[in-house]
Design an enzyme around this catalytic site. Structure first.
Site: not given
Length: 476
Positions: A30-32
């Site tokens: 996952h990212c932001v």
């Protein structure tokens, strides 16, 4: 809409079910704002159902991944998934049928490359953000009268600079995770490139050689591609040794043999090639800026939102913005992305004011305000509003190009690697700041007017109205 822990569990369950189940997942990061799935079979995904889940803004295929945009609560959903589902429970050696024929095409190979790079840089985002905001704190402290000569100031500054200095270590750690290489060996090999003794060799000798072969004199501080390529090689060497070495010798000799094989290739071939590749990209953008700051700003400002969709914005910042800030203290090349961030907000606001249906208007306004207050994270309004209407997104590109051109022409800069938002303005103070504000205002005004008068498609509005009504009926 925020996702609490109870609804995070429900949302994760629904997402897993509609991406084809655990057995269809090769990996998850996952990212932001996004969950990033690497899937075996794209056909098993029920995209329409996922897009309409409570807590999901939108979803798309990009960079060889199926990305589910959730927003600031993405970490809660990610933690729930990895805590409650055995994502690695599929049989070893199972075929990745998701890529199939796509891997043979140029676009398929690019998708695969983007997927690998994104998976390496995503875990580094918290450190990037932390370092960026430390720089902002220093700017504010200096503005309020703090002395840069004080030891407190210097300690905080050194902490923030440590990200740049030891970036190869961070990249090597993440690359080892991605390529399934031994992390200790990965850090050891990268440590050679940063070791003071390695650097001192070139100061003490006219020419450094390894077994009679000259070693190029390269400063690897802040480098990106050399550690990635080195750890990729290490992973293949380790796999080969695991196949060839008898069990009796694996534990004792595999590590030292892997180091002996990888080290000379790293300093003689991979390091120089990787350093040259990164320098080419940096020089390309820097040369375009030197040729015409206006043209450079238009290109970067106009294409930035497309780069975000591909998921490569952090990579671009890492390869171009970071070295400029590290060496010059300011980056005037990539700063042209800033107006395009606000153009997404302007487009979302225009949609909210233009649409007739109350529910659609409230949804657009909510996502617009969320993106405005999120510190530069504009995925909610981009995916939840502008891309759905299509034309607003195109007008964002136009406004971003115009605003970026003005920003570039005025010589604006950025002193910390942060997104553009109301909390991060101090990072943009200095030469060209007024020009940046003018560029942002012009770009946003153009985007707003184009979207308001030409960007709202009644057919799409009616479709969104039906989707919201169906969703409301379902949760009631």
């Amino acid at each position: 809409m925020e996702v609490n822990m109870m609804s995070a569990s429900k949302l994760s369950k629904n997402i897993i079910s509609n991406v084809g189940g655990v057995e269809n997942i090769n990996s998850l990061t996952h990212c932001v704002t996004r969950l990033r799935f690497v899937l075996k079979e794209k056909e098993k995904v029920d995209k329409d159902t996922i897009d309409n889940l409570d807590g999901v803004t939108s979803s798309l295929y990009s960079g060889g991944q199926y990305q589910v945009i959730i927003g600031q609560d993405v970490a809660d959903v990610f933690e729930d998934i990895i805590s409650n589902y055995e994502l690695n429970g599929t049989k070893k050696g199972a075929a990745d049928t998701n890529q199939g024929e796509d891997k043979k095409s140029i676009l398929g190979r690019l998708d695969q490359l983007f997927s690998i790079l994104a998976s390496i840089f995503t875990p580094l985002i918290p450190a990037m953000q932390g370092m960026g905001f430390l720089k902002i704190i220093l700017v504010l402290a200096k503005f309020m009268g703090a002395s840069p000569e004080s030891t407190t100031y210097q300690l905080v500054n050194t902490l923030s600079d440590s990200f740049f200095y030891f970036l190869p270590f961070l990249v090597a750690w993440s690359a080892a995770e991605r390529f399934k290489a031994n992390k200790a060996l990965a850090l050891m090999l990268t440590g050679l490139l940063l070791h003071p003794g390695f650097m001192e060799l070139f100061k003490a000798n006219e020419q450094v050689s390894f077994l009679g072969i000259n070693v190029p004199n390269i400063n690897y501080t802040g480098s990106i591609l050399p550690p990635i390529l080195t750890i990729l090689l290490l992973s293949y060497v380790q796999k080969l040794l695991n196949k060839l070495l008898p069990k009796l010798f694996k534990t004792v000799f595999s590590s030292v043999i892997a180091l002996i094989i990888t080290m000379p290739i790293a300093i003689l071939i991979i390091g120089p090639i990787g350093n040259w590749g990164g320098a080419v990209l940096v020089n390309l953008f820097n040369s375009l800026y030197q040729f015409s700051p206006l043209l450079s700003g238009a290109v970067i400002g106009g294409l930035w939102q497309v780069i975000i969709i591909v998921g490569m914005h952090w990579l671009v910042l890492t390869l171009i913005q970071f070295p400029n800030i590290d060496s010059l203290g300011v980056d005037r090349v990539t700063v042209a992305f800033a107006p395009s961030i606000m153009c997404q907000i302007a487009a979302g606001l225009a949609v909210a004011l233009k649409v007739k249906n109350k529910a659609v208007r409230q949804n657009a306004l909510s996502l617009t305000v969320t993106s405005l207050l999120s510190g530069g994270v504009i995925e909610p309004v981009m995916y939840g509003v502008n891309i759905k209407y299509r034309k607003p997104f195109y007008f964002v590109l136009v406004g971003g190009a115009v605003g970026g051109a003005i920003t570039g022409a005025c010589g604006a800069g950025i002193t910390a690697p942060v997104m553009f938002g109301i909390y991060t303005l101090p990072a943009f103070f200095g030469k060209g700041f007024t020009g940046l504000m003018i560029g942002t205002l012009v770009g946003c005004s153009m985007t707003f007017l184009l979207t308001y008068f030409f960007g709202v498609d009644k057919a799409i509005e009616e479709k969104q109205k039906k989707e919201l009504e169906a969703y409301t009926a379902e949760i009631v």
